[in-house]
Design an enzyme around this catalytic site. Structure first.
Site, PDB file in Angstrom:
ATOM      1  N   GLY A   1       0.841  -1.199   0.000  1.00  0.00           N
ATOM      2  CA  GLY A   1       0.000   0.000   0.000  1.00  0.00           C
ATOM      3  C   GLY A   1       0.867   1.237   0.000  1.00  0.00           C
TER       4      GLY A   1
ATOM      5  N   GLY B   1      -0.700   4.481  -0.293  1.00  0.00           N
ATOM      6  CA  GLY B   1      -1.531   5.656  -0.036  1.00  0.00           C
ATOM      7  C   GLY B   1      -0.819   6.487   1.023  1.00  0.00           C
ATOM      8  CG  LEU B   2      -2.250  10.341   2.462  1.00  0.00           C
ATOM      9  CD1 LEU B   2      -3.353  11.170   3.094  1.00  0.00           C
ATOM     10  CD2 LEU B   2      -1.012  11.202   2.242  1.00  0.00           C
ATOM     11  CB  ALA B   3      -1.094   4.610   5.987  1.00  0.00           C
ATOM     12  N   GLY B   4       0.957   4.183   3.710  1.00  0.00           N
ATOM     13  CA  GLY B   4       2.054   3.383   3.176  1.00  0.00           C
ATOM     14  C   GLY B   4       3.189   4.224   2.614  1.00  0.00           C
TER      15      GLY B   4
ATOM     16  CG  HIS C   1     -19.557  11.618   4.820  1.00  0.00           C
ATOM     17  ND1 HIS C   1     -20.276  12.760   4.630  1.00  0.00           N
ATOM     18  CD2 HIS C   1     -18.298  12.008   5.139  1.00  0.00           C
ATOM     19  CE1 HIS C   1     -19.484  13.809   4.821  1.00  0.00           C
ATOM     20  NE2 HIS C   1     -18.276  13.379   5.135  1.00  0.00           N
TER      21      HIS C   1
ATOM     22  CB  SER D   1     -15.819  18.014   1.528  1.00  0.00           C
ATOM     23  OG  SER D   1     -15.200  18.348   2.737  1.00  0.00           O
TER      24      SER D   1
ATOM     25  NE  ARG E   1     -17.288  12.869   8.388  1.00  0.00           N
ATOM     26  CZ  ARG E   1     -16.151  12.664   7.741  1.00  0.00           C
ATOM     27  NH1 ARG E   1     -15.694  11.439   7.574  1.00  0.00           N
ATOM     28  NH2 ARG E   1     -15.465  13.671   7.274  1.00  0.00           N
TER      29      ARG E   1
ATOM     30  CG  LEU F   1      -6.770  12.916   5.138  1.00  0.00           C
ATOM     31  CD1 LEU F   1      -6.783  14.253   4.417  1.00  0.00           C
ATOM     32  CD2 LEU F   1      -6.474  11.805   4.142  1.00  0.00           C
TER      33      LEU F   1
HETATM   34  C1  LIG Z   1     -14.207  10.778  -1.037  1.00  0.00           C
HETATM   35  C2  LIG Z   1     -13.440  10.714   0.253  1.00  0.00           C
HETATM   36  C3  LIG Z   1     -13.007  11.875   0.848  1.00  0.00           C
HETATM   37  C4  LIG Z   1     -12.285  11.827   2.051  1.00  0.00           C
HETATM   38  N1  LIG Z   1     -11.884  12.995   2.631  1.00  0.00           N
HETATM   39  C5  LIG Z   1     -11.194  12.940   3.791  1.00  0.00           C
HETATM   40  C6  LIG Z   1     -10.745  14.139   4.416  1.00  0.00           C
HETATM   41  O1  LIG Z   1     -10.981  15.233   3.943  1.00  0.00           O
HETATM   42  N2  LIG Z   1     -10.048  14.030   5.574  1.00  0.00           N
HETATM   43  C7  LIG Z   1      -9.759  12.823   6.142  1.00  0.00           C
HETATM   44  O2  LIG Z   1      -9.113  12.795   7.184  1.00  0.00           O
HETATM   45  N3  LIG Z   1     -10.156  11.676   5.544  1.00  0.00           N
HETATM   46  C8  LIG Z   1     -10.854  11.702   4.402  1.00  0.00           C
HETATM   47  N4  LIG Z   1     -11.255  10.542   3.812  1.00  0.00           N
HETATM   48  C9  LIG Z   1     -10.757   9.252   4.333  1.00  0.00           C
HETATM   49  C10 LIG Z   1      -9.315   9.043   3.845  1.00  0.00           C
HETATM   50  O3  LIG Z   1      -9.178   9.498   2.529  1.00  0.00           O
HETATM   51  C11 LIG Z   1      -8.867   7.592   3.904  1.00  0.00           C
HETATM   52  O4  LIG Z   1      -9.229   7.010   5.115  1.00  0.00           O
HETATM   53  C12 LIG Z   1      -7.350   7.496   3.766  1.00  0.00           C
HETATM   54  O5  LIG Z   1      -6.911   8.219   2.641  1.00  0.00           O
HETATM   55  C13 LIG Z   1      -6.871   6.063   3.691  1.00  0.00           C
HETATM   56  O6  LIG Z   1      -5.485   6.063   3.468  1.00  0.00           O
HETATM   57  P1  LIG Z   1      -4.659   4.715   3.488  1.00  0.00           P
HETATM   58  O7  LIG Z   1      -3.254   5.078   3.219  1.00  0.00           O
HETATM   59  O8  LIG Z   1      -4.960   3.980   4.739  1.00  0.00           O
HETATM   60  O9  LIG Z   1      -5.260   3.849   2.294  1.00  0.00           O
HETATM   61  P2  LIG Z   1      -5.451   4.146   0.720  1.00  0.00           P
HETATM   62  O10 LIG Z   1      -5.202   5.539   0.339  1.00  0.00           O
HETATM   63  O11 LIG Z   1      -6.780   3.553   0.377  1.00  0.00           O
HETATM   64  O12 LIG Z   1      -4.321   3.299   0.058  1.00  0.00           O
HETATM   65  C14 LIG Z   1      -4.382   1.902  -0.016  1.00  0.00           C
HETATM   66  C15 LIG Z   1      -3.152   1.414  -0.744  1.00  0.00           C
HETATM   67  O13 LIG Z   1      -3.080   0.008  -0.611  1.00  0.00           O
HETATM   68  C16 LIG Z   1      -2.860  -0.576  -1.871  1.00  0.00           C
HETATM   69  N5  LIG Z   1      -3.426  -1.924  -1.806  1.00  0.00           N
HETATM   70  C17 LIG Z   1      -4.614  -2.309  -1.293  1.00  0.00           C
HETATM   71  N6  LIG Z   1      -4.748  -3.634  -1.353  1.00  0.00           N
HETATM   72  C18 LIG Z   1      -3.628  -4.105  -1.924  1.00  0.00           C
HETATM   73  C19 LIG Z   1      -3.168  -5.395  -2.267  1.00  0.00           C
HETATM   74  N7  LIG Z   1      -3.888  -6.499  -2.015  1.00  0.00           N
HETATM   75  N8  LIG Z   1      -1.960  -5.497  -2.862  1.00  0.00           N
HETATM   76  C20 LIG Z   1      -1.193  -4.400  -3.136  1.00  0.00           C
HETATM   77  N9  LIG Z   1      -1.585  -3.165  -2.808  1.00  0.00           N
HETATM   78  C21 LIG Z   1      -2.781  -3.023  -2.218  1.00  0.00           C
HETATM   79  C22 LIG Z   1      -3.480   0.356  -2.866  1.00  0.00           C
HETATM   80  O14 LIG Z   1      -2.888   0.164  -4.113  1.00  0.00           O
HETATM   81  C23 LIG Z   1      -3.123   1.704  -2.233  1.00  0.00           C
HETATM   82  O15 LIG Z   1      -1.816   2.058  -2.589  1.00  0.00           O
HETATM   83  C24 LIG Z   1     -12.005  10.581   2.644  1.00  0.00           C
HETATM   84  C25 LIG Z   1     -12.457   9.416   2.047  1.00  0.00           C
HETATM   85  C26 LIG Z   1     -13.202   9.474   0.878  1.00  0.00           C
HETATM   86  C27 LIG Z   1     -13.750   8.211   0.320  1.00  0.00           C
END
Ligand SMILES: Cc1cc2nc3c(=O)[nH]c(=O)nc-3n(C[C@H](O)[C@H](O)[C@H](O)COP(=O)(O)OP(=O)(O)OC[C@H]3O[C@@H](n4cnc5c(N)ncnc54)[C@H](O)[C@@H]3O)c2cc1C
Length: 657
Positions: free
Chosen positions: A53, A55-58, A279, A297, A350, A461
């Site tokens: 992963g 995304g922001l965490a990874g 939401h 939002s 929410r 986030l």
């Molecule tokens: C429309 C929307 C708006 C939002 N707005 C806000 C906001 O304003 N403020 C806030 O705090 N939160 C907000 N959130 C929530 C927030 O965006 C998410 O909770 C957060 O971004 C999740 O980040 P993450 O790094 O955990 O996962 P993600 O960003 O979902 O990343 C997941 C990663 O894992 C990878 N992955 C998944 N499964 C596999 C696999 N089996 N093999 C390989 N790779 C894999 C994907 O490729 C990706 O890179 C919002 C959510 C949505 C839906």
């Protein structure tokens, strides 16, 4: 049953030891950091860390660990980390900076989060989150994240639900995008330095365990179908949330539970799967043709006023298109959140806002063609602030609404309705973010920590970046120092066993030549969980859902149609694996919801409500984290309980009145 221990250094846990440090709340994290073992700088390059992963965490974890000197292998299923679902986050990120001098503090952010989560989160984790929130903003500003600024140049803030202070930092309605670009640049720096090896279009399908410890993963190359193994001293999952179990959600289409679920099947406990965030402000469903929903939002509730017509008769006229919203007189409007919750008004959390919108619809006061909507109105804000100011704050969100609905929100109120958005449940982790599998960690939305039964806006986030930039770089080092840098034996039979397991699963899916597409199964599953395990849940409905999901599962493995072959880009196969996992997860969600005979946050059991219709907790019997253990194919999962201990906040009925 949790044994609380500050210094336990055993990594063969199967009991639920949350490893919460002892001592005063405000000192726990600092003391803990001191007690954690360190890896000598010269030894760090001897360790390989796998991060699934980006995304922001990874991405934040990968960049930070590589910067420290570890060798990182990072995986994502998209073609670029920039396409992680995090990019969609709109409204902002919380931090207890108190720039507004309006009474904020680390303690207040901690308190708001515990209360917002309806007293179902761990105090120690939440306090740490609030504490490091201030560092996140500094880190991101240093990376060049263009947060909105006030005229004088200071970072601007706005308000989000469940708080009476302004602590949300934002970059227009694109905060996630800007934060992800920051983390992505930090990641790229390390890719360029040779410390991170990035695998895109690669899906993790299993975890490899040696002597009970996570030592690698099995992946499928989504373009060629190649099934490979990768070894590492630790495996970190940052694979996002599972809201798409509902089929329709605001999540990116690709978001799924597979990585977490496969880890669960290898022994990682799954916590609180029934806690889903619905939401309140999403564009309403228009029909069965839709494959996803769009969020408006929460930041819009700073200036937008939520209302429904006071009478069913006026609602009926609106639904039939006989009158427009702007023609409804002021005295015929019910600003129900302002009326019921004068202290927080439109900025209630929410779960509360969603339930109230549903109540309006259930009473027949819903609007829009389907009747499944209420209004979010900016007329007053435009009059007070001017159209330009409103456009500067929310312009991109208004444009998005216009493009999707063909209605101009500057002249007509938006129509909004609750939709699935975020999952508070996820893999159980201890204070170090380690799952019940030693060496396997979970970060960001894919773990269960910090948000209890309801997440406050702008806190996801914050949590993802806290985990990646500020928590895991300390805690994973402790584990690595304990196990030592001896290379992982890639010839160990566990690697081939796990690879064969994945191959067998892929072949089993490809052998399905029935008549129903995987999308149809996904839609049916979504319908079941939304209907019976959505905004309102009952014993009867949940029991029915359990039977329906079991039937759906049996049918899937008999009648699903999966086309194509493994050795190609095969969207049907990818989706099939994810839907099969969603079906199993759906069963666990419903089981969890049935077990929790109380209401809390996003989990609303109709049998358990206050006379005013608010969620009624049962602290005597349910003040625990549910952690489910997988016991084998079609076997009931075993429930373990982590009792929640509240030493710093007093448990009360949540009130936003
Ligand atoms: C429309 C929307 C708006 C939002 N707005 C806000 C906001 O304003 N403020 C806030 O705090 N939160 C907000 N959130 C929530 C927030 O965006 C998410 O909770 C957060 O971004 C999740 O980040 P993450 O790094 O955990 O996962 P993600 O960003 O979902 O990343 C997941 C990663 O894992 C990878 N992955 C998944 N499964 C596999 C696999 N089996 N093999 C390989 N790779 C894999 C994907 O490729 C990706 O890179 C919002 C959510 C949505 C839906």
């Amino acid at each position: 049953m949790v044994a609380v221990s500050a210094t336990a250094k055993t990594y063969t846990q199967m009991t639920l030891d949350a490893k919460i440090p002892q001592g005063p709340l405000a000192e726990k994290w600092n003391k803990h950091k001191f007690n954690l073992k360190l890896v000598n700088p010269a030894n760090k390059r001897k360790y390989d860390v796998i991060i699934v992963g980006t995304g922001l965490a990874g991405a934040s974890a990968a960049a930070s660990l590589a910067e420290l000197g570890y060798n990182v292998k990072a995986f994502c299923f998209q073609d670029s980390p920039r396409r992680a679902h995090s990019i969609a986050a709109q409204g902002g990120i919380n931090a207890a900076k108190n720039y507004r001098n309006d009474g904020d503090s680390v303690y207040r952010l901690f308190y708001d989060t515990i209360k917002g989560g309806d007293y179902r989160a761990r105090e120690a984790n939440v306090y740490r989150l609030a504490e490091v929130s201030v560092n996140i903003i500094d880190q991101c500003v240093a990376q060049g994240v263009p947060f909105a600024r006030e005229y004088g140049g200071l970072l601007d803030n706005r308000s989000f639900g469940g708080a009476q202070v302004s602590r949300t930092f934002y970059a227009r309605g694109q905060t996630g995008q800007q934060l992800l670009l920051g983390a992505y640049s930090a990641l790229n720096r390390q890719i360029n330095a040779g410390k991170v090896k990035l695998y895109t279009r690669t899906e993790m399908l299993d975890v490899v365990l040696i002597d009970g410890h996570a030592k690698g993963i099995v992946t499928r190359n989504l373009k060629t179908g190649e099934i490979e193994t990768h070894a590492g001293h630790a495996v970190l999952l940052a694979t996002g949330g599972y809201g798409n179990v509902f089929y329709l959600s605001t999540n990116a289409i690709g978001s799924n539970v597979t990585a977490a679920w496969r880890a669960h099947k290898r022994g990682a406990y799954f916590s609180n799967p029934c806690y889903t965030q619905i939401h309140p402000t999403c564009i309403p469903v228009t029909g069965s043709h839709q494959s996803k929903l769009t969020l408006m939002s929460e930041s819009l509730r700073n200036d937008g006023r939520v209302w429904a017509p006071k009478t069913v008769a006026i609602a009926e006229q609106l639904r039939k298109g006989q009158i427009k919203a702007s023609q409804v007189k002021e005295e015929d409007r019910d600003y129900f959140l302002e009326r019921k919750y004068p202290s927080f008004g439109n900025l209630v959390p929410r779960d509360v806002a969603s339930r109230n919108a549903k109540e309006m619809v259930d009473e027949g006061r819903g609007v829009g063609g389907s009747g499944f909507a209420v209004f979010l109105d900016f007329a007053e804000a435009i009059q007070r602030l001017g159209k330009d100011t409103v456009a500067a704050k929310y312009g991109n969100l208004f444009d998005m609404y216009y493009q999707i609905t063909d209605e101009d929100p500057y002249t007509q109120p938006m129509r909004i309705y609750p939709a699935v958005h975020y999952t508070m449940g996820g893999l159980w982790v201890d204070y170090n973010l380690m799952t019940t599998i030693p060496g396997l960690y979970a970060m960001g939305e894919c773990n269960f920590s910090d948000h209890g039964a309801n997440r406050l806006g702008a806190s996801a986030l914050m949590q993802g970046l806290a985990d990646g930039y500020f928590v895991i770089p300390y805690t994973v080092g402790d584990y690595l120092a304990t196990i030592g840098p001896k290379p992982v034996d890639k010839n160990h039979p566990a690697f081939e066993e796990a690879r064969q397991n994945v191959i067998a699963n892929v072949n089993k899916l490809l052998s399905l030549k029935g008549t129903k597409t995987v999308v149809e199964y996904h839609r049916e599953l979504g319908h079941i969980v939304w209907e019976y395990c959505g905004m309102a849940r009952t014993e009867e409905g949940l029991t029915k859902a359990l039977g329906l999901i079991k039937e759906l599962k049996a049918d899937f493995w008999k009648n699903a149609l999966i086309v194509g072959k493994n050795e190609e880009l095969n969207a049907s196969l990818e989706r099939a694996g994810r839907v099969a996992d969603f079906i199993e997860l759906g069963e666990l969600m419903v089981t969890d919801a049935l077990m929790r005979r109380e209401s809390c946050g996003g989990h609303f059991r109709l049998e358990s409500q206050t006379p005013e219709g608010e969620a009624l907790r049962d602290d005597d019997n349910f003040a625990f984290v549910a952690a489910w253990e997988y016991k084998g194919e079609n076997q009931p999962e075993e429930l373990h309980k982590e009792e929640l201990v509240f030493e710093n906040v007093h448990l009360t009925q949540r009130s936003y009145k």
